[in-house]
Design a protein around this motif. Sequence first.
Motif, PDB file in Angstrom:
ATOM      1  N   ARG A 187       1.022  -1.141  -0.029  1.00  0.00           N
ATOM      2  CA  ARG A 187      -0.035   0.107  -0.109  1.00  0.00           C
ATOM      3  C   ARG A 187       1.022   1.414   0.025  1.00  0.00           C
ATOM      4  NH1 ARG A 187      -4.183   3.164  -1.252  1.00  0.00           N
ATOM      5  NH2 ARG A 187      -4.923   4.650   0.221  1.00  0.00           N
ATOM      6  N   ARG A 188       1.960   1.393   0.952  1.00  0.00           N
ATOM      7  CA  ARG A 188       2.800   2.334   0.992  1.00  0.00           C
ATOM      8  C   ARG A 188       3.561   2.723  -0.252  1.00  0.00           C
ATOM      9  NH1 ARG A 188       5.094   6.223   0.764  1.00  0.00           N
ATOM     10  NH2 ARG A 188       6.327   7.388   2.493  1.00  0.00           N
ATOM     11  N   PHE A 189       4.149   1.697  -1.051  1.00  0.00           N
ATOM     12  CA  PHE A 189       4.768   1.900  -2.441  1.00  0.00           C
ATOM     13  C   PHE A 189       3.646   1.439  -3.375  1.00  0.00           C
ATOM     14  CE2 PHE A 189       7.991   1.344   1.021  1.00  0.00           C
ATOM     15  CZ  PHE A 189       8.793   2.368   0.630  1.00  0.00           C
ATOM     16  N   SER A 190       2.671   2.071  -3.430  1.00  0.00           N
ATOM     17  CA  SER A 190       1.442   1.818  -4.490  1.00  0.00           C
ATOM     18  C   SER A 190       1.880   2.120  -5.923  1.00  0.00           C
ATOM     19  CB  SER A 190       0.208   2.613  -4.123  1.00  0.00           C
ATOM     20  OG  SER A 190       0.430   3.926  -4.299  1.00  0.00           O
ATOM     21  N   SER A 191       2.840   2.847  -6.096  1.00  0.00           N
ATOM     22  CA  SER A 191       3.645   3.132  -7.482  1.00  0.00           C
ATOM     23  C   SER A 191       4.377   2.059  -7.970  1.00  0.00           C
ATOM     24  CB  SER A 191       4.196   4.464  -7.408  1.00  0.00           C
ATOM     25  OG  SER A 191       5.491   4.429  -6.592  1.00  0.00           O
ATOM     26  N   VAL A 192       4.718   1.138  -7.013  1.00  0.00           N
ATOM     27  CA  VAL A 192       5.697   0.077  -7.436  1.00  0.00           C
ATOM     28  C   VAL A 192       4.513  -1.403  -7.818  1.00  0.00           C
ATOM     29  CG1 VAL A 192       7.452  -1.581  -7.007  1.00  0.00           C
ATOM     30  CG2 VAL A 192       7.410   0.706  -6.013  1.00  0.00           C
ATOM     31  N   ARG A 193       4.770  -1.790  -9.050  1.00  0.00           N
ATOM     32  CA  ARG A 193       4.130  -3.117  -9.156  1.00  0.00           C
ATOM     33  C   ARG A 193       4.670  -4.176  -8.575  1.00  0.00           C
ATOM     34  NH1 ARG A 193       2.679  -2.196 -14.941  1.00  0.00           N
ATOM     35  NH2 ARG A 193       2.033  -4.371 -15.169  1.00  0.00           N
ATOM     36  N   MET A 194       3.840  -4.784  -7.702  1.00  0.00           N
ATOM     37  CA  MET A 194       4.391  -5.814  -6.674  1.00  0.00           C
ATOM     38  C   MET A 194       4.232  -7.391  -7.318  1.00  0.00           C
ATOM     39  SD  MET A 194       5.714  -4.640  -4.185  1.00  0.00           S
ATOM     40  CE  MET A 194       6.208  -3.162  -3.467  1.00  0.00           C
ATOM     41  N   THR A 195       3.562  -7.563  -8.615  1.00  0.00           N
ATOM     42  CA  THR A 195       3.453  -8.808  -9.184  1.00  0.00           C
ATOM     43  C   THR A 195       4.710  -9.595  -9.082  1.00  0.00           C
ATOM     44  OG1 THR A 195       1.651  -8.115 -10.492  1.00  0.00           O
ATOM     45  CG2 THR A 195       2.499 -10.278 -10.903  1.00  0.00           C
ATOM     46  N   PRO A 196       5.980  -8.794  -9.868  1.00  0.00           N
ATOM     47  CA  PRO A 196       7.412  -9.571  -9.746  1.00  0.00           C
ATOM     48  C   PRO A 196       7.857  -9.730  -8.511  1.00  0.00           C
ATOM     49  CG  PRO A 196       7.473  -7.152 -10.566  1.00  0.00           C
ATOM     50  CD  PRO A 196       6.037  -7.450 -10.448  1.00  0.00           C
ATOM     51  N   ALA A 197       7.433  -8.991  -7.389  1.00  0.00           N
ATOM     52  CA  ALA A 197       7.939  -9.477  -6.108  1.00  0.00           C
ATOM     53  C   ALA A 197       7.231 -10.612  -5.580  1.00  0.00           C
ATOM     54  CB  ALA A 197       7.383  -8.005  -5.029  1.00  0.00           C
ATOM     55  N   THR A 198       6.030 -10.668  -5.701  1.00  0.00           N
ATOM     56  CA  THR A 198       5.166 -12.027  -5.270  1.00  0.00           C
ATOM     57  C   THR A 198       5.915 -13.189  -6.410  1.00  0.00           C
ATOM     58  OG1 THR A 198       3.641 -11.794  -6.952  1.00  0.00           O
ATOM     59  CG2 THR A 198       3.099 -10.884  -4.812  1.00  0.00           C
TER      60      THR A 198
END
Length: 317
Positions: A187-198
């Motif tokens: 939520r805090r870094f909403s500008s970052v796409r987190m699919t690659p993180a998962t």
Amino acid sequence: MTDTASSPSLVSSPAPQREERIGFLLVFLSALMWSFGGTIARFISVDDSWTVVFWRSVWAAAFLLCFMVWRDGWRGTLKLFRDMGLPGLAVGFCFATASTAFVVALAYTTVANILLMQAGVPLLAALFAWALFRERVTVSTWLAIAAVIAGVAIMVSESLDGAVSPIGDGLALLIAFMFSIATVITRRFSSVRMTPATCLGTILAAGFAASRASTFTVSAGDMGFLFAFGVVNLGLGLAFFATGARLIPAAIAALLGTFEPILGPIWVWLIHSEVPSGRTIIGGAVVVTALLVHIGLEFKRQTRPQRAGVTGVPSPN
């Protein structure tokens, strides 16, 4: 012609409201996918938990990678991995730890204890979001969190026999802690796409499990269920969550995630004919009611017109 400067004007923000509603839907869908975990796991006859973690993570990683390549192409996918930075690495580590701990914890403690620990995720997420980033948590959200914890406690109260497994309950607490941290960071870094993180998280989990597994050989039937365990339950759930959690407050995202322990017993009942107890039904009704009321209040708040100047939108002059 009306003089808009002499009277307060009503301002609406349809785009952010639409994004929030999409976020609600996606996070709910993630909880729906995760709720199939217990039902799928009942079909798997593999004895080694690390073997299950390995194949589940491998299939989830393959799905997430294919999804990103289909959506963004190879170059776009590589760019997403490069751009996720430290927030993405942190989220990947959190999901790797939580998904691994979930499977291993089942070998040491009861599902009831794990669910009870997970009921604290909304509270932890709200506290972390407030303490670290001063994200405002409304009174209605605090009340909904309290109702969810109470409802899940009722659900699992029949299964709590007082036996404490330090390893199992420690892993269950670790799941709640890591999931709440991942929710807040997303939520805090909403500008970052987190699919690659998962996706990175599933790769890390597979790599660690590979070093611990006693065997990688499973039957064709088990492999089919492990495929569903990885792709549908973990991979698709992570994709929905990573996309939706960045659009809504962390506490609300964690609250919607509690649909998972509510829906889980329903699928087990329908597919494995395990009838839920009376307390499970009562506790589930408490949780679902609290969530539906809270979501309804949030939608009502979004559709209520706001006066200019109150929300930081300047009045026209």
